[in-house]
Scaffold this motif. Structure first.
Motif, PDB file in Angstrom:
ATOM      1  N   VAL A   1       0.842  -1.200   0.000  1.00 36.81           N
ATOM      2  CA  VAL A   1       0.000   0.000   0.000  1.00 36.81           C
ATOM      3  C   VAL A   1       0.878   1.250   0.000  1.00 36.81           C
ATOM      4  N   ARG A   2       1.899   1.245   0.842  1.00 37.26           N
ATOM      5  CA  ARG A   2       2.780   2.411   0.924  1.00 37.26           C
ATOM      6  C   ARG A   2       3.533   2.632  -0.380  1.00 37.26           C
ATOM      7  N   ARG A   3       3.969   1.567  -1.031  1.00 36.35           N
ATOM      8  CA  ARG A   3       4.673   1.727  -2.307  1.00 36.35           C
ATOM      9  C   ARG A   3       3.754   2.312  -3.369  1.00 36.35           C
ATOM     10  N   ASP A   4       2.515   1.838  -3.413  1.00 33.81           N
ATOM     11  CA  ASP A   4       1.567   2.378  -4.394  1.00 33.81           C
ATOM     12  C   ASP A   4       1.297   3.858  -4.144  1.00 33.81           C
ATOM     13  N   GLU A   5       1.146   4.212  -2.857  1.00 34.23           N
ATOM     14  CA  GLU A   5       0.919   5.616  -2.528  1.00 34.23           C
ATOM     15  C   GLU A   5       2.135   6.461  -2.888  1.00 34.23           C
ATOM     16  N   ARG A   6       3.307   5.883  -2.747  1.00 32.95           N
ATOM     17  CA  ARG A   6       4.521   6.631  -3.062  1.00 32.95           C
ATOM     18  C   ARG A   6       4.569   6.990  -4.553  1.00 32.95           C
ATOM     19  N   LEU A   7       4.145   6.068  -5.408  1.00 30.08           N
ATOM     20  CA  LEU A   7       4.109   6.360  -6.833  1.00 30.08           C
ATOM     21  C   LEU A   7       3.139   7.496  -7.135  1.00 30.08           C
ATOM     22  N   GLU A   8       1.982   7.472  -6.447  1.00 28.10           N
ATOM     23  CA  GLU A   8       1.021   8.553  -6.651  1.00 28.10           C
ATOM     24  C   GLU A   8       1.598   9.892  -6.195  1.00 28.10           C
ATOM     25  N   LEU A   9       2.322   9.874  -5.102  1.00 24.89           N
ATOM     26  CA  LEU A   9       2.896  11.111  -4.588  1.00 24.89           C
ATOM     27  C   LEU A   9       3.974  11.648  -5.512  1.00 24.89           C
ATOM     28  N   ALA A  10       4.716  10.749  -6.156  1.00 28.84           N
ATOM     29  CA  ALA A  10       5.722  11.200  -7.114  1.00 28.84           C
ATOM     30  C   ALA A  10       5.057  11.967  -8.261  1.00 28.84           C
ATOM     31  N   ARG A  11       3.891  11.484  -8.682  1.00 32.80           N
ATOM     32  CA  ARG A  11       3.163  12.210  -9.731  1.00 32.80           C
ATOM     33  C   ARG A  11       2.679  13.566  -9.206  1.00 32.80           C
ATOM     34  N   GLU A  12       2.251  13.568  -7.953  1.00 31.97           N
ATOM     35  CA  GLU A  12       1.768  14.829  -7.373  1.00 31.97           C
ATOM     36  C   GLU A  12       2.888  15.854  -7.269  1.00 31.97           C
ATOM     37  N   LEU A  13       4.091  15.391  -6.960  1.00 36.02           N
ATOM     38  CA  LEU A  13       5.228  16.311  -6.835  1.00 36.02           C
ATOM     39  C   LEU A  13       5.425  17.093  -8.123  1.00 36.02           C
ATOM     40  N   HIS A  14       5.244  16.424  -9.255  1.00 40.83           N
ATOM     41  CA  HIS A  14       5.372  17.118 -10.545  1.00 40.83           C
ATOM     42  C   HIS A  14       4.351  18.233 -10.654  1.00 40.83           C
ATOM     43  N   ASP A  15       3.094  17.939 -10.265  1.00 39.84           N
ATOM     44  CA  ASP A  15       2.034  18.947 -10.376  1.00 39.84           C
ATOM     45  C   ASP A  15       2.275  20.124  -9.435  1.00 39.84           C
TER      46      ASP A  15
END
Length: 378
Positions: free
Chosen positions: A172-186
């Motif tokens: 779960v944490r790894r999946d959330e981390r990928l989402e956060l990486a996308r958010e960092l770009h935005d």
């Protein structure tokens, strides 16, 4: 960790307390049965030794069963009691109470301790079981062997469940981390766009009204500071908590989220006006509501209504999601599952608190508080 961890741990402490109470009753019954049986067949005070050493091991199993030293001491007491009982012509050891306590100690060690300690204590339990066959009666030796086998099997099973639970949580944490990486770009794009606009305005001001240039430069400085602060917060989440949430343009996205919800009717209350929040705060609010509504759909389909209340004062944003589903014991344990693991870490990394727990009477409540950065409070 703070408030949500405390909320989840309340249930764990209640469960642990129930286990302790149950073990206490079982141990007391086993000791009383042992004393009664020995007193009826052997007479006199032959029951004192067996009950004394049995009670000592039971106390260890009841109060310190997750400690390595408790298992070691319990096994040592049992190993010493076996030859003493044989030499002194006392009733065979381990007694039923001691065999039960040893099983609890060995099983707990296998479940919770490191592999090295678990193997060592399991081996020690096997040695006691084998030793009982040489000097104790068949009944005592067989009972101790059965207890050891049960403890090993149950301990390994519970250990495998714990490993699986941790593995799922890490996924779960790894999946959330990928989402956060996308958010960092935005988030970076959002703040850099503001800096570019201020820079363009500064060039125009320089040509038309040089005296006003300082204001544009101050705007660039403010936007740059905000970008750095936002990126530090989000990168901190990536580095420390491995959690994230999808970026959303603003609080108004909550209305769209609620309109798509197919569960019980939802009443949404938002702050007055058009609040401007940092992107990482906005996305966290969105994900708290999203995860809470998902939990309602999965575990509280019989609720008649849900209330989503998002409020803001000078210092913080408060998010509360409440449903009125009738109580269901099996649901209470599942409503705090893996979907909230990332949210708890994320909210606390932003300096906030998150609490999820059943309400008194009926329903479930999720309450989160997110502090606003200083620049948002001015």
């Amino acid at each position: 960790m703070h408030s949500m961890s405390r909320g989840v741990n309340i249930g764990d402490r209640l469960t642990s307390g129930a286990v302790d109470a149950g073990l206490g009753v079982v141990f007391a019954a086993a000791l009383a049965t042992t004393a009664f049986a020995i007193g009826g067949t052997w007479g006199g005070t032959y029951w004192v030794f067996g009950c004394a050493v049995g009670a000592a091991v039971c106390v260890l199993a009841l109060t310190c069963r997750h400690r390595a030293w408790a298992a070691v001491v319990g096994l040592a007491v049992a190993a010493g009691a076996i030859p003493i009982a044989w030499v002194a012509d006392l009733p065979s050891e381990p007694s039923p109470a001691m065999a039960l306590a040893l099983a609890v100690l060995v099983g707990s060690a296998i479940r919770t301790l490191s592999v090295r300690w678990a193997i060592g204590i399991a081996t020690g339990g096997l040695a006691v079981a084998v030793g009982a066959w040489f000097v104790a009666g068949v009944t005592a030796a067989g009972m101790n062997s059965a207890g050891w086998l049960t403890a090993v099997a149950l301990g390994l099973w519970l250990r495998s469940l714990d490993v699986r639970r941790r593995t799922v949580a890490e996924q779960v944490r790894r999946d959330e981390r990928l989402e956060l990486a996308r958010e960092l770009h935005d988030i970076v794009a959002h703040h850099i766009t503001g800096i570019v606009l201020h820079a363009q305005a500064a060039r125009i001001v320089q040509r038309k009204d040089p005296d006003q240039l300082d204001e544009s430069l101050i705007g660039i400085e403010t936007a740059s500071s905000g970008a750095l602060a936002a990126m530090r917060r989000v990168v901190g989440l990536l580095r420390d908590t491995d959690d994230g949430a999808p970026a959303t343009p603003g609080p108004e996205q909550l209305s769209e989220l609620v309109s798509r919800f197919t569960g019980p009717p939802v009443r949404l209350r938002l702050p007055d006006g058009e609040p401007v929040w940092p992107p990482e705060v906005t996305s966290t609010v969105y994900r708290i509501v999203q995860e809470s509504l998902t939990n309602v759909a999965r575990h509280a389909a019989h609720a008649s209504s849900v209330t989503v209340d998002v409020s803001q004062d000078r210092r913080a944003i408060t998010v509360e999601v409440v449903d009125d589903a009738p109580p269901a014991p099996a649901r209470h344990h599942r409503r705090g599952g893996y979907g909230l693991v990332g949210m708890r870490e994320r909210v606390e990394a932003l300096g906030g608190t998150l609490r999820a727990s059943p309400r008194s009477g009926a329903g479930w409540a999720v309450h989160a508080t997110l502090p606003l950065p200083d620049r948002e409070m001015r």
